[in-house]
Design a protein around this motif. Structure first.
Motif, PDB file in Angstrom:
ATOM      1  N   GLU A 172     -13.015   4.749  13.680  1.00  0.00           N
ATOM      2  CA  GLU A 172     -12.011   3.454  12.468  1.00  0.00           C
ATOM      3  C   GLU A 172     -12.284   4.137  11.049  1.00  0.00           C
ATOM      4  OE1 GLU A 172      -9.922   1.744  11.227  1.00  0.00           O
ATOM      5  OE2 GLU A 172      -9.951   0.540  12.889  1.00  0.00           O
ATOM      6  N   ALA A 173     -10.909   5.073  10.432  1.00  0.00           N
ATOM      7  CA  ALA A 173     -11.636   4.702   9.358  1.00  0.00           C
ATOM      8  C   ALA A 173     -10.851   3.729   8.080  1.00  0.00           C
ATOM      9  CB  ALA A 173     -10.646   6.483   9.068  1.00  0.00           C
TER      10      ALA A 173
ATOM     11  N   PRO B  87      -3.822  -0.424  -5.799  1.00  0.00           N
ATOM     12  CA  PRO B  87      -3.563   0.410  -5.856  1.00  0.00           C
ATOM     13  C   PRO B  87      -2.467   1.058  -4.776  1.00  0.00           C
ATOM     14  CG  PRO B  87      -5.145  -0.607  -4.601  1.00  0.00           C
ATOM     15  CD  PRO B  87      -4.662  -1.363  -5.622  1.00  0.00           C
ATOM     16  N   PHE B  88      -1.698   2.525  -4.300  1.00  0.00           N
ATOM     17  CA  PHE B  88      -1.142   2.647  -3.834  1.00  0.00           C
ATOM     18  C   PHE B  88      -1.132   4.032  -3.018  1.00  0.00           C
ATOM     19  CE2 PHE B  88       1.314   4.831  -6.783  1.00  0.00           C
ATOM     20  CZ  PHE B  88       1.289   3.921  -8.044  1.00  0.00           C
ATOM     21  N   ILE B  89      -0.626   4.534  -2.023  1.00  0.00           N
ATOM     22  CA  ILE B  89      -0.709   6.303  -1.744  1.00  0.00           C
ATOM     23  C   ILE B  89      -0.407   7.069  -2.063  1.00  0.00           C
ATOM     24  CG2 ILE B  89       0.028   7.940  -0.011  1.00  0.00           C
ATOM     25  CD1 ILE B  89       0.322   5.606   1.918  1.00  0.00           C
TER      26      ILE B  89
ATOM     27  N   ARG C 166       5.012   8.017  21.413  1.00  0.00           N
ATOM     28  CA  ARG C 166       5.126   7.789  20.014  1.00  0.00           C
ATOM     29  C   ARG C 166       4.085   7.222  19.406  1.00  0.00           C
ATOM     30  NH1 ARG C 166       9.155   9.111  16.944  1.00  0.00           N
ATOM     31  NH2 ARG C 166       8.545   9.092  15.111  1.00  0.00           N
TER      32      ARG C 166
ATOM     33  N   TRP D 152      -0.158   8.726  18.239  1.00  0.00           N
ATOM     34  CA  TRP D 152      -0.886   9.681  17.491  1.00  0.00           C
ATOM     35  C   TRP D 152      -1.709   9.678  19.199  1.00  0.00           C
ATOM     36  CZ3 TRP D 152       0.294  12.679  13.499  1.00  0.00           C
ATOM     37  CH2 TRP D 152       0.704  12.593  12.877  1.00  0.00           C
TER      38      TRP D 152
ATOM     39  N   ARG E  75       0.898  -1.426  -0.130  1.00  0.00           N
ATOM     40  CA  ARG E  75       0.030   0.050  -0.017  1.00  0.00           C
ATOM     41  C   ARG E  75       0.628   1.153   0.462  1.00  0.00           C
ATOM     42  NH1 ARG E  75      -5.129  -0.679   4.807  1.00  0.00           N
ATOM     43  NH2 ARG E  75      -5.441  -3.031   3.590  1.00  0.00           N
TER      44      ARG E  75
ATOM     45  N   GLN F 252      -1.729   3.625  12.902  1.00  0.00           N
ATOM     46  CA  GLN F 252      -2.427   4.191  13.745  1.00  0.00           C
ATOM     47  C   GLN F 252      -3.925   4.919  14.042  1.00  0.00           C
ATOM     48  OE1 GLN F 252      -0.760   6.041  17.635  1.00  0.00           O
ATOM     49  NE2 GLN F 252       1.292   4.582  16.832  1.00  0.00           N
ATOM     50  N   THR F 253      -4.533   5.417  12.487  1.00  0.00           N
ATOM     51  CA  THR F 253      -5.846   5.984  12.587  1.00  0.00           C
ATOM     52  C   THR F 253      -6.013   4.707  11.050  1.00  0.00           C
ATOM     53  OG1 THR F 253      -4.572   7.149  11.175  1.00  0.00           O
ATOM     54  CG2 THR F 253      -4.747   7.981  13.339  1.00  0.00           C
ATOM     55  N   ALA F 254      -6.292   5.314  10.031  1.00  0.00           N
ATOM     56  CA  ALA F 254      -6.303   4.652   8.930  1.00  0.00           C
ATOM     57  C   ALA F 254      -6.886   2.929   8.444  1.00  0.00           C
ATOM     58  CB  ALA F 254      -6.473   5.092   7.988  1.00  0.00           C
ATOM     59  N   TRP F 255      -5.267   2.818   8.923  1.00  0.00           N
ATOM     60  CA  TRP F 255      -5.445   1.363   8.880  1.00  0.00           C
ATOM     61  C   TRP F 255      -4.778   0.094  10.061  1.00  0.00           C
ATOM     62  CZ3 TRP F 255      -1.285   2.107   4.582  1.00  0.00           C
ATOM     63  CH2 TRP F 255      -2.137   2.693   3.408  1.00  0.00           C
ATOM     64  N   ARG F 256      -5.859   0.540  11.302  1.00  0.00           N
ATOM     65  CA  ARG F 256      -5.467  -0.088  12.814  1.00  0.00           C
ATOM     66  C   ARG F 256      -5.545  -1.653  12.608  1.00  0.00           C
ATOM     67  NH1 ARG F 256      -8.910   3.750  15.666  1.00  0.00           N
ATOM     68  NH2 ARG F 256      -9.594   4.437  13.726  1.00  0.00           N
ATOM     69  N   SER F 257      -6.814  -1.876  11.388  1.00  0.00           N
ATOM     70  CA  SER F 257      -6.610  -3.516  11.332  1.00  0.00           C
ATOM     71  C   SER F 257      -5.218  -4.507  10.418  1.00  0.00           C
ATOM     72  CB  SER F 257      -8.262  -3.757  10.200  1.00  0.00           C
ATOM     73  OG  SER F 257      -8.309  -3.041   9.427  1.00  0.00           O
TER      74      SER F 257
ATOM     75  N   SER G 191       6.821   8.303  10.482  1.00  0.00           N
ATOM     76  CA  SER G 191       5.745   9.458  11.620  1.00  0.00           C
ATOM     77  C   SER G 191       4.843   9.681  10.578  1.00  0.00           C
ATOM     78  CB  SER G 191       6.565  10.466  11.410  1.00  0.00           C
ATOM     79  OG  SER G 191       6.140  11.098  12.245  1.00  0.00           O
TER      80      SER G 191
ATOM     81  N   GLU H  49       3.418   5.530  11.243  1.00  0.00           N
ATOM     82  CA  GLU H  49       2.565   5.202  12.296  1.00  0.00           C
ATOM     83  C   GLU H  49       1.420   5.986  12.606  1.00  0.00           C
ATOM     84  OE1 GLU H  49       6.071   7.175  14.584  1.00  0.00           O
ATOM     85  OE2 GLU H  49       6.479   5.480  16.185  1.00  0.00           O
ATOM     86  N   HIS H  50       1.649   6.887  11.543  1.00  0.00           N
ATOM     87  CA  HIS H  50       0.216   7.504  11.708  1.00  0.00           C
ATOM     88  C   HIS H  50      -0.712   6.448  10.622  1.00  0.00           C
ATOM     89  CE1 HIS H  50      -3.145  10.720  10.015  1.00  0.00           C
ATOM     90  NE2 HIS H  50      -3.072  10.664  11.026  1.00  0.00           N
ATOM     91  N   LEU H  51      -0.610   6.090  10.201  1.00  0.00           N
ATOM     92  CA  LEU H  51      -2.104   5.756   8.983  1.00  0.00           C
ATOM     93  C   LEU H  51      -1.763   4.015   9.767  1.00  0.00           C
ATOM     94  CD1 LEU H  51       0.199   5.233   5.847  1.00  0.00           C
ATOM     95  CD2 LEU H  51      -1.907   5.935   6.453  1.00  0.00           C
TER      96      LEU H  51
ATOM     97  N   HIS I 149       1.183  14.321  17.109  1.00  0.00           N
ATOM     98  CA  HIS I 149       1.991  13.108  17.244  1.00  0.00           C
ATOM     99  C   HIS I 149       3.025  13.121  18.623  1.00  0.00           C
ATOM    100  CE1 HIS I 149       4.899   9.595  14.943  1.00  0.00           C
ATOM    101  NE2 HIS I 149       4.477   9.155  16.414  1.00  0.00           N
TER     102      HIS I 149
ATOM    103  N   HIS J 267      -8.720   2.648   1.010  1.00  0.00           N
ATOM    104  CA  HIS J 267      -7.719   2.802   0.483  1.00  0.00           C
ATOM    105  C   HIS J 267      -7.550   2.083  -1.043  1.00  0.00           C
ATOM    106  CE1 HIS J 267      -3.319   1.648  -0.752  1.00  0.00           C
ATOM    107  NE2 HIS J 267      -3.449   0.674  -1.281  1.00  0.00           N
TER     108      HIS J 267
END
Lengths: 993, 90
Positions: B88-89, A881-883, B63, B65, A678, A739-744, A732, A735-737, B57, B30
């Motif tokens: 969640e998104a 798909p990718f970012i 570390r 968020w 991704r 912890q937010t959108a891709w927590r699964s 960063s 980690e953001h991805l 952050h 995604h």
């Protein structure tokens, strides 16, 4: 004539038992412990201490505190010289040297006074208006600038490095009390009794505030000493004199400057000069008192015109009588105690009270002229007479007559010192009853105010309020306890608000009347601003510069506002106020910087092999926080000689470079491959274990963010590398991805940049060196370790992971070693490589090699380029798909006219190509943004000429064309041929060997 | 200087954190193919006056968020929760 003609034989709070000498402009001045520089100068009888900013008018001491607008002097000489120091707050010490500013050859006799004669040509705004107009260009302006620059400014800073050290302290408390006058002392007492941790700061070197302006030895002193004794016994209360709270910030954070050794000739051994405290307080009580408001009349800036409160402080705190024929001009009751004290000290006193009626109890025994004001002060370098007269309702003087005087003390009432309260963007409210702007505590639940700074004019009410607010502040911080009652001080009170007159400006004189002394702003300047339409308070401030000097308008703000209000026929609150900003009084840069200067400005990151590089003569360069080996010069070599030699050696034999600063991220977990698929533009699920792949990462908007090589160590573990510059940013983002959108996704990312030393071994002999170093621990033959594969081995007994990949275009390997073994493995490689003539190379040579190969790096990955621009489209997967995959296909990014990556080769003999040069076709004028720019440059040892990489509009279609590389800043131009960005071995035979 | 109450580390200075933008926008799926959806997510933001939720952050601490509530007018900091505990998104 005694050495201190104005020093009384007794009275005041200075120690006459000890006398020392300070110097001003070469004159010896006697002083006592407890004096400020100003009080010593006044005792000596010195009238002129400076020259005003614009008109070079002679100026004397005006006040006795931080509100001083005139007595700005330079103290000390040499590297500790400090311009623009207030003589009124500078503690006198033996040997203190001070100098007047802005006067040549001296403030006493100044040639610059001629600019005063030109004053009609130099009103407010003259600068903006003089140099505009059609046909003038800027030549005339630039000619005048030379003289303007020399005349402008106030004080000269030293050019020498600061010999002193400064400290920075982080502190926490329950209650911060700002000001140790009666209200502040009460607040600290209440909060301290409640058990709160209290810090009380006082900018003065004595505690007690306005109590020290009363005659010494009275009830005020007894009250103060009693409170201080109780406070001294409390372990939870810290009192800091000589400490200014200069700013209030968000989150209950306050900035303090503690002047540790400003009052000494030199700091003691191991003592800092100042400390900057960053205090986090749960609550605060501000008790900063009030500043007296000047009266406005002709020549009100003459030496010998002073604030009445200042005259009183010089009399009762310093034992200095500033004049013998005194005129006191007032709008309110506050000057009457001073009038009696001056008379008792032997002065002849006349009181001009603007009010028609003055109570008998105040005026008894004094020479009082009710309903009178001042039209104009007279004197050449000091006041010698005043024109006075009866006042009408509008402040106009009639029936004018002249009387002699040598001191004119004025009082227009008091303005609360609410600056620090207002710093975090709080707007004060106008209180018509108190004739002042006062703090509005509803805007600041944890910041209380008490005493004079709330417009309070009663001492007992101030003490009570301080006590109550201190208790409230302690309660807010979680301390509530029975704390008793506040002690009263048995002092006779004079509340100045009683029947105070609102009129503080008198007209009827012809001479200039000043509103802002420090910036020479006159009432006529404010009228000019009004006439030209600059009527809002923000415009008036900037057009006239009133309130913009180092005193931030402490004595001028309200008078300037009130002038404008008069002109606009509005009430003062309708005109508004401007914002006060920190610092409350000027703060030295050194104090803010503390020890974080030079090498300590930022942390330094060193490679595990740093010491080896240093021992072998490497020069270092900063790459972000990293110090990297830049080149290893031989005797007499320049950087260019060295890198050309190093790079050539890599291509002909073998070289080794330290790449430990690369970002390294461990990506682990069952979903690690999915995650990388991704994040990267190309496929990573398909990467086999034991293989590496170059990857490109985009931002969500479709532009290239970073590139790197990622290795698959197992089904669920990858090692990602990033560029040095983007390591933190990429980490960063990942980690953001997660912890937010891709927590699964079941993925863990860990920064391991510091855990692995990394080195690249490159050149035709690289394999031989590596095999010898690894011995039997692993097979690095071409068959066993093909390109983009990895294996594990041992060098010098340490575990090594070997990646076969090439940045230089030669046969090459990147070795990853646990950081603790970095130096050991490096030395083992150097030793194994000796017979193959292995040599170290630095980042400059590494850059030359990658530019020769056309690899993109920072200059190309500048955040404005796409994969298409950089000819990296082949790395974009069509299957997943990718970012950034959607937005990179916006039509605007597919425009063929966008600059794309090409190589440039300098034509003929020419100076080196400059990165950043703009590209223009032949025959087109070099104007505008051109058709592209040069991104990276080097001398190519392989080609024997200067080359570069560039982004050129429609570059791919212009191979062979000659373009001009124009350096518009340096004014030079070079012709280059557009070529393929790969200058060496385009088939890749060397790296695939 | 803002002080942020990190759920893991406690009340810390803002200088330990890195600001991360608007936390009220949801990242598209995604595999979202619509350029309009991506455009709105990447480029369009409201500019509210008053309480606002945003990402910070804790780079020099845990570390993690965080989603922090900050008043854009007064800088008053409200609560802070871990981003991974919030909505969640996919």
């Amino acid at each position: 004539m005694t050495a201190q003609p104005n020093r009384l034989a007794s009275g005041g709070r200075v120690d006459r038992g000890t006398t020392f000498t300070v110097r001003f402009d070469g004159h010896d001045i006697a002083a006592h412990p407890g004096d400020t520089l100003a009080s010593a100068l006044l005792a000596h009888g010195l009238k002129v201490v400076g020259r005003s900013f614009k008109y070079h008018r002679p100026r004397g001491v005006y006040a006795a505190g931080v509100e001083e607008p005139n007595a700005l002097v330079e103290i000390r000489r040499g590297p500790r010289a400090e311009p623009n120091t207030l003589a009124t707050t500078a503690e006198a010490f033996d040997g203190l040297e001070a100098f007047g500013q802005n006067g040549w050859p001296s403030v006493a006799f100044d040639m610059g006074a001629v600019s005063g004669l030109l004053s009609r040509l130099l009103p407010a705004g003259f600068y903006y208006k003089t140099f505009i107009g059609p046909g003038q260009g800027t030549a005339f302006w630039m000619f005048c600038e030379r003289f303007i620059r020399r005349a402008a400014g106030m004080g000269r800073p030293t050019q020498a490095p600061d010999p002193d050290t400064y400290e920075k302290v982080n502190a926490f408390c329950d209650v911060l009390v700002i000001g140790a006058g009666p209200a502040g002392l009460s607040a600290a007492l209440a909060a301290g009794r409640a058990g709160a941790r209290v810090i009380m700061v006082e900018q003065d070197f004595v505690l007690g505030g306005s109590l020290n302006d009363e005659p010494a030895g009275g009830a005020g002193d007894r009250w103060r000493d009693g409170v201080l004794a109780e406070l001294a016994a409390m372990a939870n209360v810290k009192i800091m004199p000589r400490t200014t709270a200069f700013g209030a910030y968000d989150g209950g954070v306050y900035g303090l400057i503690e002047r540790v050794s400003d009052h000494l000739a030199e700091p003691r051994a191991h003592q800092p000069r100042q400390r900057y405290w960053q205090v986090r307080a749960k609550a605060a009580v501000m008790a900063t008192g009030a500043i007296e408001r000047p009266l406005t009349f002709g020549n009100n800036d003459l030496p010998g015109v002073m604030l009445a409160s200042g005259v009183r402080r010089y009399l009762n705190r310093f034992g200095v009588l500033c004049g013998r024929k005194v005129v006191l001009a007032t709008t309110n009751d506050s000057v009457y105690p001073l009038a009696r004290e001056l008379a008792a000290a032997g002065a002849a006193v006349t009181v001009l009270d603007a009010r028609k009626e003055v109570p008998v109890v105040l005026a008894a025994g004094l020479n009082v002229l009710a309903g009178h004001g001042i039209a104009e002060a007279h004197g050449s370098k000091a006041v010698s007479a005043v024109t006075i007269g009866a006042l009408d309702a509008n402040g106009r003087i009639g029936n004018a007559r002249r009387i002699a005087c040598d001191l004119l003390a004025v009082s227009g009432g008091f303005t609360p010192t609410l600056h620090v309260w207002s710093h975090p963007g709080r707007k004060p409210l106008y209180d018509a009853a108190r004739l002042a702007f006062i703090p509005d505590e509803s805007q600041s639940p944890n910041f209380k105010c008490a005493g004079g700074c709330t417009g309070e004019d009663s001492l007992s009410a101030s003490i009570d309020a301080g006590f109550a607010k201190g208790a409230e502040a302690a309660r807010l911080a979680g301390h509530a306890r029975d704390i008793g009652v506040s002690a009263r001080a048995d002092i006779k009170e004079t509340g100045w608000l009683r029947d105070a007159s609102r009129v503080t400006a008198f007209t009827g004189g012809k001479a200039k009347a000043f509103v802002d002394f420090q910036h020479d702003v006159k009432t006529s300047d404010i009228a000019l601003a009004h006439q030209e339409g600059y009527v809002s308070v923000e415009h008036m401030k900037r057009y006239t510069t009133a309130g913009m000097a180092t005193d931030q308008g402490k004595t001028s703000n309200l008078n300037a506002l009130s002038e404008m209000a008069e002109l606009r026929k509005l009430a003062i609150p309708q005109v508004g106020t401007t914002t006060f900003r920190p610092p409350f009084t000027p703060v030295a840069f050194g104090a803010i910087v503390g020890h974080e200067t030079g090498h300590h400005f930022r942390p330094t990151r060193l490679s595990p092999m740093h010491d080896w590089h240093a021992a072998h003569g490497a020069k270092f360069i900063d790459a972000g926080l990293w110090e990297r080996a830049w080149y290893y010069p031989r005797a007499g070599e320049s950087v260019r000689d060295a890198y050309v030699r190093e790079a050539a050696h890599v291509r002909s034999a073998a070289g080794i470079v330290d790449v430990s600063s690369l970002g390294k991220i461990a990506v682990q977990g069952p979903d690690a491959a999915e995650f990388l698929d991704r994040v990267y533009t190309n496929a990573f699920k398909s990467l086999k274990v034991g293989r590496l792949r170059y990857g490109v990462m985009l931002r969500d908007d479709g532009f290239v963010l970073d590139d790197g090589t990622t290795a698959r160590l197992s089904e669920t573990e990858f090692m990602m590398s990033t560029t040095t510059a983007n390591a933190a940013k990429v980490m960063s983002n990942l980690e953001h991805l997660l912890q937010t959108a891709w927590r699964s996704l079941k993925v863990q990312v860990t920064s391991v940049s510091d855990q692995w030393a990394a080195m690249a071994l490159a050149g035709p002999r690289a394999r031989a060196v590596l095999q010898k170093a690894c011995g039997a621990s692993c097979d690095v033959s071409a068959a066993a370790l093909p390109n983009m594969a990895l294996t594990h081995g041992e060098i010098g007994g340490a575990p090594v992971r070997i990646h076969r990949m090439s940045y230089s275009g030669e046969l090459a390997y990147e070795l990853f070693v646990p950081a603790g073994f970095g130096e050991l493995v490096w030395e083992a490689l150097m030793s194994a490589g000796a017979e193959f003539d292995l040599r170290p190379y630095g980042t400059e040579a590494m850059g030359a090699l990658r530019i020769e190969k056309g690899h993109v790096a920072g200059g190309e990955l500048d955040g404005r380029t796409t994969m298409k621009d950089l000819a990296l489209e082949r790395f974009a997967s069509r299957k997943k798909p990718f970012i950034g995959s959607v937005l990179r296909q916006r039509s605007v990014l597919e425009d063929p006219a966008r600059p794309s990556l090409v190589g440039l080769e300098v034509v003929g003999r020419a100076p080196p190509l400059k990165a950043g040069s703009l590209l223009f076709s032949e025959g087109i004028p070099a104007a505008g943004h051109g058709e592209g720019h040069v991104t990276s440059t080097t001398f190519s040892p392989e080609r024997g000429t200067h080359i570069g990489l560039a982004l050129l509009a429609r570059g791919q279609t212009r191979i062979g064309e000659v373009v001009r590389c124009v350096d518009l800043l340096g004014g030079s131009e070079i012709r280059c041929r557009v070529v393929s960005p790969c200058f060496v071995d385009p088939e890749g035979a060397r790296q695939n060997a | 200087m803002l002080r942020i109450n990190c759920p893991v580390c406690g009340l810390r200075d803002e200088s330990e954190f890195s600001y991360g933008g608007d936390a009220t926008v949801m990242r598209p799926a995604h595999d979202e193919t619509s350029a309009d959806v991506w455009h709105d997510y990447v480029f369009l933001r409201d500019n509210p006056r008053g309480p606002h939720r945003e990402y910070w952050h804790h780079v020099q601490g845990c570390r993690q968020w965080l989603v922090v509530e900050r008043d854009t007018l007064t800088h008053r900091i409200g609560g802070a929760v871990l981003a991974c505990d919030g909505e969640e998104a996919r």
